[in-house]
Design an enzyme around this catalytic site. Sequence first.
Site, short mmCIF file in Angstrom:
data_model
loop_
_atom_site.label_atom_id
_atom_site.label_comp_id
_atom_site.label_asym_id
_atom_site.label_seq_id
_atom_site.Cartn_x
_atom_site.Cartn_y
_atom_site.Cartn_z
N ASN A 256 0.99 -1.47 0.07
CA ASN A 256 -0.08 -0.15 0.02
C ASN A 256 0.78 1.24 0.07
O ASN A 256 2.27 1.30 0.57
CB ASN A 256 -1.12 0.10 1.11
CG ASN A 256 -1.92 -1.10 1.33
OD1 ASN A 256 -2.19 -1.75 0.46
ND2 ASN A 256 -1.34 -2.18 2.40
N ARG A 284 -0.42 -4.66 9.36
CA ARG A 284 -1.36 -4.51 9.02
C ARG A 284 -1.59 -5.02 7.51
O ARG A 284 -0.72 -4.31 7.00
CB ARG A 284 -2.17 -3.22 9.27
CG ARG A 284 -2.60 -3.00 10.80
CD ARG A 284 -3.20 -1.69 10.85
NE ARG A 284 -3.34 -1.05 12.40
CZ ARG A 284 -4.42 -0.69 12.69
NH1 ARG A 284 -5.47 -0.82 11.95
NH2 ARG A 284 -4.75 -0.49 13.94
N CYS A 285 -2.48 -5.69 7.02
CA CYS A 285 -2.54 -5.66 5.58
C CYS A 285 -2.76 -4.44 4.90
O CYS A 285 -2.55 -4.51 3.69
CB CYS A 285 -3.70 -6.65 5.25
SG CYS A 285 -5.45 -6.23 5.83
N VAL A 286 -3.17 -3.43 5.59
CA VAL A 286 -3.49 -1.99 4.98
C VAL A 286 -2.22 -0.97 5.13
O VAL A 286 -2.37 0.04 4.92
CB VAL A 286 -4.65 -1.62 5.43
CG1 VAL A 286 -5.71 -2.22 4.70
CG2 VAL A 286 -4.93 -1.40 6.87
#
Length: 507
Positions: A256, A284-286
Amino acid sequence: MVHGTEPYELYVDGEWVDGGGEPFESTNPATGETIATFAHASSADVERAVGAARAAADEWRRRSYVDRAEVLWDVYAELRDRKDELGDVVSRECGKEISEGLADIEEAAHMVEWAAGNARHPHGDVVPSEIASKDAYMRRRPRGVVGCITPWNFPVAIPFWHMAVTLVEGNTVVWKPAEQTPYCGRIVAEMFDDAGVPAGVFNVVQGYGEVGAAIVDDDRVDTVLFTGSAEVGHSIDEQLGGRPGRTCALEMGGKNAVVVTEAADLDIAVPSAVLSAFKTTGQRCVSAERLIVHEALYDDFRDRFVDAAERLAVGDPLDESTFMGPLIDADGVAKFREYNALAREEGATVLVDRAELAPDEIPDGHDAGHWVGPFVYEMDYDPEHRVLREEVFGPHVALIPYGGGVERAVEIHDAVDYGLAGAIISEDYRQLNYYRDEADVGLAYANLPCIGAEVQLPFGGVGKSGKGAPSAREVIEAVTERTAWTLNNARDIEMAQGLSAELRFEE
């Protein structure tokens, strides 16, 4: 707290049962200490859990929405009443600082509130027919058995993303918590047991990856909901893609970015970037691992961001003054260091290197924890640089200067295989709207960090980041089938599109 004796059992068909596999331990990533020992499910245990879920499915789906939601409301009350206790457990088991541990429980409560509250909202759609004497509408039917495979970094919130809606919609569940956070999984299972969930409706099988694989392999599991790594998620998609009657919704990783244009307010841009890069220690995946910054204000942004990264408080997750806790395990530390070395090999200029913390930065009694600090570097964009394309999942972030318009920033932003989350910082609404319309992301933010999704919004990405959105309203699509129902109110049959309904016979 957790009831029973170690190793803590599995929860199958309404009973606490021993696992057929070798017991395993949960370890505190901040101290290295063992938290507890847990039963490991065997393939036979998974088979039994899926069988129990299948046997319970018909009776559960025949209950009303409101009746099914009553179980969730009891769980909701417990999440509220035990928030401080459970937030502490989350921080101990996955290493998130305490405000994040508490937020994990709050988010779980929000998701249960949304799902259980939705039971009393309208369901289905009335659709006008072109024939006046016909009524047409759509109904939803639960798919049956849903396998939920969830990650360690949100060990209470994400399971409820998957399971709350799934259960209220009338499906039964077989859940595999992350092997790093089985204690959280046990507590959630006890909540459902306390709430009186019917036998077989909710089942928990603990263990390593082979347990999740056994869930995916079982053709009696109609839908698989997965949040985790792209590697595992894509293997699930490949396996189920050709199976008639089976489906999946997958939320995976990301590479990201935060775009900071020449029209940005740095008082918003810098904290947004810091939160995006370093909250949850970048796990976090984000989380943002790329900061794409216009050259007109690049130097000022870099100086302020570097100053913040050098001073961020790394420490005991249970200390309220801590901003960053440890990484989850030794493998996470090794990967972090591998990509830090790769950045140097590919020509990066390192600006902050706290990968090896000084002894006085590590809390007393926590020497065995998986401690790292921020790693920040700058480099010109090059599509061949692996370090700008591959996910690290740690506090590893690249500053990338760009020139020209917002179009160039979005071009760099999209030059990865992932498309989960991103943000743009700008006071120019035209730039914000261009990013909104053109950036390849499932979760987009303006003048905010690229973390902090709310449960009522779909959470999923595009490209390598996912397939579907296994949360909130969107997960309903994965765990139900739609039936288009048409009823004729007339004595005669009249067909749509002018199709003749006359029966014609040979003389």
